[in-house]
Design an enzyme around this catalytic site. Structure first.
Site, PDB file in Angstrom:
ATOM      1  N   SER A 107       0.849  -1.200  -0.131  1.00  0.00           N
ATOM      2  CA  SER A 107       0.092  -0.109  -0.006  1.00  0.00           C
ATOM      3  C   SER A 107       0.882   1.213  -0.017  1.00  0.00           C
ATOM      4  O   SER A 107       0.337   2.351   0.353  1.00  0.00           O
ATOM      5  CB  SER A 107      -0.921   0.074   1.232  1.00  0.00           C
ATOM      6  N   TYR A 125       5.282 -15.029 -13.285  1.00  0.00           N
ATOM      7  CA  TYR A 125       4.319 -13.956 -12.874  1.00  0.00           C
ATOM      8  C   TYR A 125       2.841 -14.216 -13.408  1.00  0.00           C
ATOM      9  O   TYR A 125       1.681 -14.240 -12.826  1.00  0.00           O
ATOM     10  CB  TYR A 125       4.834 -12.667 -13.483  1.00  0.00           C
TER      11      TYR A 125
END
Length: 327
Positions: A58, A202
């Site tokens: 965040s 990924y």
């Protein structure tokens, strides 16, 4: 013969309409919720999910922008990231800009299982009923799998797969024990839709998140727990620093702030969303292309958009490994 042809034509029309509905419902809903937000007709999210939300990863990119957007809507925020200085700075910015309470938790998900006992204890200090599994790492730069050391791949598995799994389990278990409603948001990627050459691990981690989240939705929705799959395409964040084209941004590659404004409006309303109108259009176009061709398209786009193509260029790879001809 005419009856058979009529039946096949009708069946084809039904299949086409269903396909278009499945493809276009995300961008159409995004436009609708954006309109409701502009007209101030969306009910406050805090009425449904309380006053506390928490977000992993965040302090940068989508995670930071999402945190700010939730704070704008009245949530107190728990920021979770590995860099203590960035945590303090982001917390200070959100408190000053929105007047909400902000807590921070330092956690490095690449360390694996050892971090979770303390993390769960810290999370239970606040009545969190909205949790965003956003943390993730990518391949920088993209390339074939041998260019990455084993530790990088373990880090990616711990961060991209283990974190979303363990934190989803924790909050579902917690909310069931407390008998409260809650909302999980698991951030995946448009790359979940097909194998991803030059980003193989990924892409596979994002496919895992998509499959896991869709199964979890069916397991817990009858208990009043919402689980949303968020699948963005390109966003102007440092995970895409390998491409100056992506970092410039454009209509289809929004800033994290623009992306978050669209994505937050879908909370509690849709099971799955790209989170951004133009990403919904991209997904619709991709679904028209066979899976194998999508992967081929990724290869072609990588060679155009990646700044350093050393690790994806076949001739360069052959020279690196001393291969003079095809095996």
């Amino acid at each position: 013969m005419s009856c058979c042809l009529e039946f096949l034509t009708t069946l084809g029309a039904i299949v086409l309409l269903y396909f278009l509905y499945e493809c276009l419902k995300s961008p159409v809903k995004l436009l609708y919720y954006q309109w409701l937000e502009r007209e101030k007709k969306l009910p406050p999210l805090t009425d449904k999910y309380g006053k506390w939300a928490a977000i992993t990863g965040s302090t940068d990119g989508i995670g930071k922008a999402y945190s700010r957007e939730l704070a704008r809507k009245g949530f107190n925020i728990v920021l979770i990231a590995r860099n203590e200085e960035k945590l303090k700075q982001t917390a200070k910015e959100i408190e000053q800009d929105f007047g909400v309470e902000v807590s921070t938790i330092k956690a490095d998900f690449s360390h694996g299982a050892v971090i979770y006992d303390k993390l769960f204890q810290d999370l239970e200090k606040r009545p969190i009923r909205l949790f965003v599994n956003n943390v993730g790492i990518g391949h920088n730069p993209p390339g074939i799998i041998p260019i990455y050391d084993a530790q990088h791949l373990w880090d990616m598995i711990h961060v991209n797969i283990a974190a979303v799994t363990q934190l989803s389990r924790h909050f579902v278990n917690l909310w069931l024990r407390q008998g409260v409603t809650g909302c999980l948001v698991n951030v995946s990627s448009i790359l979940e839709m097909q194998p991803c050459p030059y980003g193989s691990v990924y892409g596979a981690t994002k496919a895992y998140i998509a499959s896991f989240t869709k199964a979890l939705q069916l397991e817990v929705e009858s208990f009043g727990i919402t689980v949303q799959l968020l699948s963005p395409a390109g966003v102007r964040t440092k995970i895409n620093k390998y491409s100056s084209w992506l970092l410039k941004g454009n209509l289809i590659v929004p800033s994290p702030e623009d992306y978050a404004k669209w994505a937050v409006n879908t909370l509690g309303k849709t099971r799955s969303s790209t989170g951004y109108f133009w990403h919904g259009i991209q997904t619709t176009v991709l679904k028209l292309i066979p899976t194998r061709w999508r992967s081929e398209l990724i290869i072609k786009l990588a060679k155009i958009t990646v700044d350093d193509t050393t690790n994806i260029n076949e001739d360069d790879i052959r020279r690196k490994y001393g291969l003079s001809q095809k095996l």
